[in-house]
Design a protein around this motif. Sequence first.
Motif, short mmCIF file in Angstrom:
data_model
loop_
_atom_site.label_atom_id
_atom_site.label_comp_id
_atom_site.label_asym_id
_atom_site.label_seq_id
_atom_site.Cartn_x
_atom_site.Cartn_y
_atom_site.Cartn_z
N LEU A 1 0.85 -1.28 -0.09
CA LEU A 1 -0.18 -0.06 -0.08
C LEU A 1 0.85 1.24 -0.20
O LEU A 1 0.30 2.29 -0.44
CB LEU A 1 -1.00 -0.11 1.22
CG LEU A 1 -2.21 -0.99 1.12
CD1 LEU A 1 -3.17 -0.69 2.39
CD2 LEU A 1 -2.93 -0.44 -0.28
N TYR A 22 0.24 4.39 -2.19
CA TYR A 22 0.06 5.81 -1.44
C TYR A 22 1.17 6.70 -2.29
O TYR A 22 0.82 7.53 -2.61
CB TYR A 22 0.35 5.53 -0.14
CG TYR A 22 0.24 6.64 0.70
CD1 TYR A 22 -0.73 7.39 0.84
CD2 TYR A 22 1.83 7.37 1.22
CE1 TYR A 22 -0.77 8.57 1.79
CE2 TYR A 22 1.73 8.52 1.95
CZ TYR A 22 0.36 9.00 2.13
OH TYR A 22 0.00 10.21 3.04
N PRO A 81 1.60 16.27 1.91
CA PRO A 81 1.89 15.59 3.37
C PRO A 81 0.54 15.16 3.86
O PRO A 81 -0.32 15.76 3.76
CB PRO A 81 2.59 16.66 4.01
CG PRO A 81 2.32 17.85 3.27
CD PRO A 81 2.08 17.49 1.84
N LEU A 82 0.64 14.44 5.07
CA LEU A 82 -0.65 14.28 5.82
C LEU A 82 -1.08 15.39 6.46
O LEU A 82 -2.23 15.50 6.49
CB LEU A 82 -0.47 13.21 7.10
CG LEU A 82 -1.24 11.89 7.03
CD1 LEU A 82 -1.82 11.62 5.69
CD2 LEU A 82 -0.36 10.75 7.83
N PHE A 83 -0.15 16.17 7.19
CA PHE A 83 -0.65 17.39 7.96
C PHE A 83 0.02 18.71 7.22
O PHE A 83 1.27 18.42 6.86
CB PHE A 83 -0.14 17.36 9.53
CG PHE A 83 -0.94 16.07 10.05
CD1 PHE A 83 -2.21 16.17 10.44
CD2 PHE A 83 -0.09 14.96 10.40
CE1 PHE A 83 -2.57 15.34 11.41
CE2 PHE A 83 -0.52 13.88 10.90
CZ PHE A 83 -1.68 13.93 11.39
N MET A 138 6.59 21.88 14.52
CA MET A 138 5.54 20.71 14.09
C MET A 138 6.07 19.77 12.94
O MET A 138 5.68 18.65 12.76
CB MET A 138 4.49 21.82 13.45
CG MET A 138 3.56 22.44 14.73
SD MET A 138 3.37 21.54 15.99
CE MET A 138 1.81 20.50 15.60
N ILE A 175 7.62 16.90 14.25
CA ILE A 175 6.73 16.06 14.67
C ILE A 175 5.97 15.28 13.70
O ILE A 175 5.63 13.87 13.58
CB ILE A 175 5.77 16.72 15.81
CG1 ILE A 175 6.37 17.29 17.10
CG2 ILE A 175 4.56 15.85 16.09
CD1 ILE A 175 5.58 18.32 17.62
N TYR A 176 5.29 15.95 12.89
CA TYR A 176 4.62 15.45 11.65
C TYR A 176 5.49 14.47 10.84
O TYR A 176 5.17 13.46 10.26
CB TYR A 176 4.36 16.66 10.41
CG TYR A 176 3.21 17.44 11.28
CD1 TYR A 176 2.47 16.87 12.34
CD2 TYR A 176 2.85 18.57 10.79
CE1 TYR A 176 1.52 17.86 12.89
CE2 TYR A 176 1.80 19.45 11.22
CZ TYR A 176 1.20 18.92 12.13
OH TYR A 176 0.09 19.83 12.73
N ILE A 190 5.57 11.11 12.41
CA ILE A 190 4.19 10.34 12.22
C ILE A 190 4.10 9.73 10.83
O ILE A 190 3.60 8.72 10.77
CB ILE A 190 3.27 11.50 12.66
CG1 ILE A 190 3.05 11.61 14.19
CG2 ILE A 190 1.88 10.75 12.16
CD1 ILE A 190 2.15 12.66 14.60
N THR A 229 5.86 6.80 10.29
CA THR A 229 5.37 5.55 11.14
C THR A 229 4.21 5.19 10.11
O THR A 229 3.83 4.01 9.86
CB THR A 229 4.70 5.86 12.54
OG1 THR A 229 5.47 6.63 13.26
CG2 THR A 229 3.85 4.79 13.07
N VAL A 230 3.49 6.05 9.73
CA VAL A 230 2.26 5.82 8.62
C VAL A 230 2.91 5.10 7.61
O VAL A 230 2.16 3.93 7.16
CB VAL A 230 1.51 6.75 8.21
CG1 VAL A 230 0.61 6.49 6.83
CG2 VAL A 230 0.72 7.55 9.49
N GLU A 242 3.58 1.35 8.32
CA GLU A 242 2.37 0.50 8.35
C GLU A 242 1.77 0.22 7.02
O GLU A 242 1.54 -0.76 6.80
CB GLU A 242 1.35 1.32 9.30
CG GLU A 242 1.46 1.55 10.77
CD GLU A 242 1.31 0.27 11.41
OE1 GLU A 242 0.24 -0.37 11.24
OE2 GLU A 242 2.27 -0.06 12.24
N LEU A 243 1.98 1.23 6.18
CA LEU A 243 1.28 1.05 4.79
C LEU A 243 2.30 -0.04 4.17
O LEU A 243 1.94 -0.87 3.44
CB LEU A 243 1.38 2.07 4.00
CG LEU A 243 0.37 3.23 4.44
CD1 LEU A 243 0.51 4.68 3.72
CD2 LEU A 243 -1.01 2.83 4.05
N VAL A 253 1.69 -3.92 4.42
CA VAL A 253 0.29 -4.45 3.90
C VAL A 253 0.50 -4.71 2.33
O VAL A 253 0.79 -3.92 1.53
CB VAL A 253 -1.01 -3.74 3.93
CG1 VAL A 253 -2.21 -4.43 3.36
CG2 VAL A 253 -1.08 -3.54 5.54
#
Lengths: 144, 144
Positions: free
Chosen positions: A78, A82, A89-91, A112, A115-116, A119, A122-123, A126-127, A130
């Motif tokens: 994934l 993605y 970016p996510l944020f 920020m 920090i972003y 994260i 990490t995402v 995880e992707l 899978v």
Amino acid sequence: MSANSRLTIAAHALAWIGLYQGQGHEVATSEQIATSANTNPVVIRRLLGELRRAGLVESRRGVGAGWSLARELESMTLLDVYEAVEPGPLFAMHRTTPDQGCVVGHGIQPAMQSIYEGIEDTVRHELARVTLENVLRDVLAAPR
Amino acid sequence: MSANSRLTIAAHALAWIGLYQGQGHEVATSEQIATSANTNPVVIRRLLGELRRAGLVESRRGVGAGWSLARELESMTLLDVYEAVEPGPLFAMHRTTPDQGCVVGHGIQPAMQSIYEGIEDTVRHELARVTLENVLRDVLAAPR
DNA sequence: GGCAGTCGTAACAGTGAAGGTTGCAACCGG
DNA sequence: CCGGTTGCAACCTTCACTGTTACGACTGCC
């Protein structure tokens, strides 16, 4: 956040092509995939075009044209999808640059950002765990 | 994905109020915060209104009105802020229901839903590890 | 060579979320 | 009563994405 369905639709299309090819067919058409996803063939072609640029699928033109996988589903994650279809970016940061004369306005973005980034890493991790083969198996395991 | 800057702006506002109160002031106005974030005071009031509903800040009206923290910065995490200002999920499903007569169309949503939930849990866990006190410290540590 | 089917892509309307802006009532210390 | 601020509604703008139409490009088959 009103997130995008791009990743969902792309995974849908890949699972569909994978299943179809597993049934012995050569290529799948954007029309067939669009019917399954209940959307417009052009939307599918646009998305698959991005996946082709990422080397995940191939297309053939002319009579008997259509789409086929460029690799096995089990070698695609994934994260590959993605990165192919989600550029941003996510944020997000501020739309306009905050007041650099203010201590907070000056330091908030690097704070920020760091920090972003953690994260998002990490995402991504995880992707990457899978595969599209996993997705297809889950799809077929859904209760009738 | 063209993500929202809501979380960023909310963290900015909280850090600003925290710093300001640490300097001995009672309350901060939306005007001051908007100047630092380079945006409109109404945007700040809208965001802080959501944070108030979540119990993170308080507001006072009348003369000498403004905003103050309802809790210490070290007892607030980015997850608290995220849940206060970001209602929707990180990844979306199809806009229209996929073809339930198709095996993939039928199984794709539960399959992706389960994957997405796992990822969102991870993101929440990461956000919960960062307090607003951490953010303010990082902000103040930025090179001049 | 022509035909038919599909991709490739441009162009534009529709949708929805968020930000930006204006206006004004409500509140309250002095 | 005044002045400053919040609370909130209303509206416009912007932006990304989706949906749709249109049409040229390509190619196997007849």
